[in-house]
Design a protein around this motif. Structure first.
Motif, mmCIF file in Angstrom:
data_model
loop_
_atom_site.group_PDB
_atom_site.id
_atom_site.type_symbol
_atom_site.label_atom_id
_atom_site.label_comp_id
_atom_site.label_asym_id
_atom_site.label_seq_id
_atom_site.Cartn_x
_atom_site.Cartn_y
_atom_site.Cartn_z
ATOM 1 N N PRO A 8 0.830 -1.204 0.000
ATOM 2 C CA PRO A 8 0.000 0.000 0.000
ATOM 3 C C PRO A 8 0.865 1.253 0.000
ATOM 4 C CG PRO A 8 0.121 -0.894 2.197
ATOM 5 C CD PRO A 8 0.817 -1.883 1.295
ATOM 6 N N ARG A 9 0.309 2.322 -0.488
ATOM 7 C CA ARG A 9 0.997 3.607 -0.366
ATOM 8 C C ARG A 9 0.954 4.071 1.086
ATOM 9 N NH1 ARG A 9 2.027 5.844 -5.222
ATOM 10 N NH2 ARG A 9 2.351 7.919 -4.389
ATOM 11 N N LEU A 10 2.030 4.706 1.508
ATOM 12 C CA LEU A 10 2.103 5.303 2.845
ATOM 13 C C LEU A 10 1.977 6.802 2.662
ATOM 14 C CD1 LEU A 10 5.143 3.279 4.222
ATOM 15 C CD2 LEU A 10 2.715 2.722 4.395
ATOM 16 N N GLN A 38 14.203 17.827 0.735
ATOM 17 C CA GLN A 38 15.003 17.123 -0.271
ATOM 18 C C GLN A 38 14.296 17.069 -1.617
ATOM 19 O OE1 GLN A 38 15.594 13.550 2.187
ATOM 20 N NE2 GLN A 38 17.779 13.855 2.023
ATOM 21 N N ARG A 39 12.962 16.940 -1.563
ATOM 22 C CA ARG A 39 12.200 16.875 -2.823
ATOM 23 C C ARG A 39 11.870 18.254 -3.378
ATOM 24 N NH1 ARG A 39 7.376 12.688 -1.331
ATOM 25 N NH2 ARG A 39 8.666 10.882 -0.826
ATOM 26 N N GLY A 40 11.980 19.293 -2.556
ATOM 27 C CA GLY A 40 11.455 20.592 -2.962
ATOM 28 C C GLY A 40 9.939 20.581 -3.038
ATOM 29 N N ASP A 41 9.307 19.753 -2.171
ATOM 30 C CA ASP A 41 7.858 19.518 -2.214
ATOM 31 C C ASP A 41 7.218 20.159 -0.992
ATOM 32 O OD1 ASP A 41 5.281 18.536 -2.489
ATOM 33 O OD2 ASP A 41 5.835 16.432 -2.228
ATOM 34 N N TYR A 42 6.944 21.468 -1.076
ATOM 35 C CA TYR A 42 6.505 22.213 0.109
ATOM 36 C C TYR A 42 5.014 22.482 0.169
ATOM 37 C CZ TYR A 42 11.461 23.157 0.676
ATOM 38 O OH TYR A 42 12.814 23.025 0.838
ATOM 39 N N ASN A 43 4.296 22.278 -0.927
ATOM 40 C CA ASN A 43 2.932 22.786 -0.979
ATOM 41 C C ASN A 43 1.868 21.734 -0.748
ATOM 42 O OD1 ASN A 43 3.745 25.436 -1.500
ATOM 43 N ND2 ASN A 43 4.066 24.957 -3.660
ATOM 44 N N GLY A 44 2.278 20.484 -0.516
ATOM 45 C CA GLY A 44 1.292 19.421 -0.406
ATOM 46 C C GLY A 44 0.581 19.402 0.937
ATOM 47 N N LYS A 45 -0.658 18.903 0.920
ATOM 48 C CA LYS A 45 -1.379 18.609 2.165
ATOM 49 C C LYS A 45 -1.011 17.222 2.661
ATOM 50 C CE LYS A 45 -5.348 21.587 1.374
ATOM 51 N NZ LYS A 45 -6.801 21.665 1.136
ATOM 52 N N VAL A 46 -0.528 16.396 1.751
ATOM 53 C CA VAL A 46 -0.100 15.046 2.115
ATOM 54 C C VAL A 46 1.285 14.804 1.547
ATOM 55 C CG1 VAL A 46 -2.482 14.199 2.163
ATOM 56 C CG2 VAL A 46 -1.105 13.943 0.072
ATOM 57 N N LEU A 47 1.964 13.790 2.078
ATOM 58 C CA LEU A 47 3.303 13.442 1.624
ATOM 59 C C LEU A 47 3.394 11.921 1.539
ATOM 60 C CD1 LEU A 47 6.172 14.781 1.066
ATOM 61 C CD2 LEU A 47 6.730 14.068 3.392
ATOM 62 N N SER A 48 3.631 11.413 0.332
ATOM 63 C CA SER A 48 3.857 9.977 0.156
ATOM 64 C C SER A 48 5.299 9.661 0.550
ATOM 65 C CB SER A 48 3.642 9.577 -1.307
ATOM 66 O OG SER A 48 2.318 9.844 -1.713
ATOM 67 N N ILE A 49 5.465 8.659 1.389
ATOM 68 C CA ILE A 49 6.813 8.293 1.834
ATOM 69 C C ILE A 49 7.133 6.854 1.429
ATOM 70 C CG2 ILE A 49 6.814 9.941 3.726
ATOM 71 C CD1 ILE A 49 6.440 7.402 5.607
HETATM 72 P P1 C2E Z 1 -2.319 9.481 -5.469
HETATM 73 O O1 C2E Z 1 -1.023 8.827 -5.187
HETATM 74 O O2 C2E Z 1 -3.536 8.793 -4.904
HETATM 75 O O3 C2E Z 1 -2.229 10.968 -4.907
HETATM 76 C C1 C2E Z 1 -3.388 11.792 -4.874
HETATM 77 C C2 C2E Z 1 -2.996 13.221 -4.613
HETATM 78 O O4 C2E Z 1 -2.416 13.324 -3.304
HETATM 79 C C3 C2E Z 1 -1.962 13.789 -5.580
HETATM 80 O O5 C2E Z 1 -2.596 14.292 -6.722
HETATM 81 C C4 C2E Z 1 -1.355 14.906 -4.756
HETATM 82 O O6 C2E Z 1 -2.184 16.045 -4.780
HETATM 83 C C5 C2E Z 1 -1.373 14.323 -3.367
HETATM 84 N N1 C2E Z 1 -0.086 13.699 -3.023
HETATM 85 C C6 C2E Z 1 0.181 12.386 -2.832
HETATM 86 N N2 C2E Z 1 1.455 12.212 -2.443
HETATM 87 C C7 C2E Z 1 2.008 13.457 -2.397
HETATM 88 C C8 C2E Z 1 3.314 13.928 -2.036
HETATM 89 O O7 C2E Z 1 4.253 13.177 -1.667
HETATM 90 N N3 C2E Z 1 3.489 15.280 -2.117
HETATM 91 C C9 C2E Z 1 2.506 16.129 -2.506
HETATM 92 N N4 C2E Z 1 2.781 17.430 -2.578
HETATM 93 N N5 C2E Z 1 1.264 15.702 -2.846
HETATM 94 C C10 C2E Z 1 1.027 14.397 -2.775
HETATM 95 P P2 C2E Z 1 -1.744 14.445 -8.063
HETATM 96 O O8 C2E Z 1 -0.412 15.077 -7.810
HETATM 97 O O9 C2E Z 1 -2.649 15.131 -9.061
HETATM 98 O O10 C2E Z 1 -1.476 12.948 -8.535
HETATM 99 C C11 C2E Z 1 -2.572 12.162 -8.969
HETATM 100 C C12 C2E Z 1 -2.137 10.725 -9.130
HETATM 101 O O11 C2E Z 1 -1.083 10.655 -10.091
HETATM 102 C C13 C2E Z 1 -1.551 10.113 -7.871
HETATM 103 O O12 C2E Z 1 -2.586 9.606 -7.043
HETATM 104 C C14 C2E Z 1 -0.724 8.992 -8.462
HETATM 105 O O13 C2E Z 1 -1.563 7.908 -8.836
HETATM 106 C C15 C2E Z 1 -0.157 9.648 -9.704
HETATM 107 N N6 C2E Z 1 1.137 10.232 -9.358
HETATM 108 C C16 C2E Z 1 1.448 11.504 -9.088
HETATM 109 N N7 C2E Z 1 2.756 11.622 -8.802
HETATM 110 C C17 C2E Z 1 3.268 10.381 -8.889
HETATM 111 C C18 C2E Z 1 4.565 9.855 -8.686
HETATM 112 O O14 C2E Z 1 5.540 10.557 -8.344
HETATM 113 N N8 C2E Z 1 4.710 8.515 -8.850
HETATM 114 C C19 C2E Z 1 3.657 7.713 -9.230
HETATM 115 N N9 C2E Z 1 3.864 6.412 -9.408
HETATM 116 N N10 C2E Z 1 2.403 8.184 -9.407
HETATM 117 C C20 C2E Z 1 2.232 9.500 -9.232
#
Ligand code: C2E
Ligand code: C2E
Ligand code: C2E
Length: 91
Positions: A8-10, A38-49
């Motif tokens: 699962p995603r974290l 490190q990512r330059g990812d400052y604007n998110g409400k969530v952070l995938s780790i």
């Molecule tokens: P998701 O993984 O279900 O993420 C949904 C939304 O949660 C993302 O929409 C984003 O707004 C936010 N989000 C999730 N993780 C992060 C994070 O680490 N940092 C930030 N700032 N926001 C986060 P978004 O960006 O429109 O992406 C939509 C979908 O596109 C994602 O659904 C995922 O399926 C895919 N995606 C986006 N970026 C990546 C990536 O780096 N790798 C992969 N494999 N898929 C990605």
């Protein structure tokens, strides 16, 4: 293991994380801030780790990954699906 199902995603809820008292959440708050930096990812409400990051955090918190996962879920900081990342049962 040989399971084909992806882990699962974290996903950390950064707004909730900011509301948890820092005497409890401080190490995780600093860890998440480091990843954002490190990512330059400052604007998110969530952070995938990374899956590996949960193991690292368990060492930092001196807990098993499963106990830490339950703690973070109870704070509302980690998505409940994350339980499957530390579930040791096969399949
Ligand atoms: P998701 O993984 O279900 O993420 C949904 C939304 O949660 C993302 O929409 C984003 O707004 C936010 N989000 C999730 N993780 C992060 C994070 O680490 N940092 C930030 N700032 N926001 C986060 P978004 O960006 O429109 O992406 C939509 C979908 O596109 C994602 O659904 C995922 O399926 C895919 N995606 C986006 N970026 C990546 C990536 O780096 N790798 C992969 N494999 N898929 C990605
Ligand atoms: P790195 O591990 O050498 O990764 C270099 C680049 O590969 C990352 O740049 C990113 O563009 C991509 N990358 C690596 N692994 C993944 C992944 O699982 N998913 C996605 N979508 N991309 C990946 P980025 O994002 O600028 O990160 C720079 C460095 O910051 C990384 O170098 C790593 O040292 C650290 N870092 C960033 N995010 C994390 C994290 O969530 N956990 C850990 N432990 N380190 C991270
Ligand atoms: P994701 O981008 O959908 O990546 C899913 C899985 O694919 C990662 O799980 C990792 O096992 C693998 N993967 C993707 N890109 C790379 C890569 O460049 N190098 C390697 N060695 N493996 C890669 P993982 O590590 O558990 O990461 C989960 C999610 O955390 C990623 O989903 C992504 O949203 C985020 N993430 C992890 N590391 C980074 C990073 O360095 N930079 C960024 N921007 N996001 C990251």
């Amino acid at each position: 293991n040989g399971a084909a199902e992806p882990p699962p995603r974290l996903v950390l809820d950064l707004e909730r994380l900011g509301q948890v008292p820092s005497d409890k959440a401080g190490p995780l708050q600093r860890y998440a801030a480091t990843i954002q930096s490190q990512r330059g990812d400052y604007n998110g409400k969530v952070l995938s780790i990374r899956q590996d990051d949960l193991r690292t955090l368990a060492v930092i918190y001196d807990q098993s990954p499963s106990v830490l996962t339950e703690q973070l879920i109870s704070w509302g900081v980690l998505n409940p699906e994350a339980r499957r990342a530390v579930d040791t049962t096969p399949g």
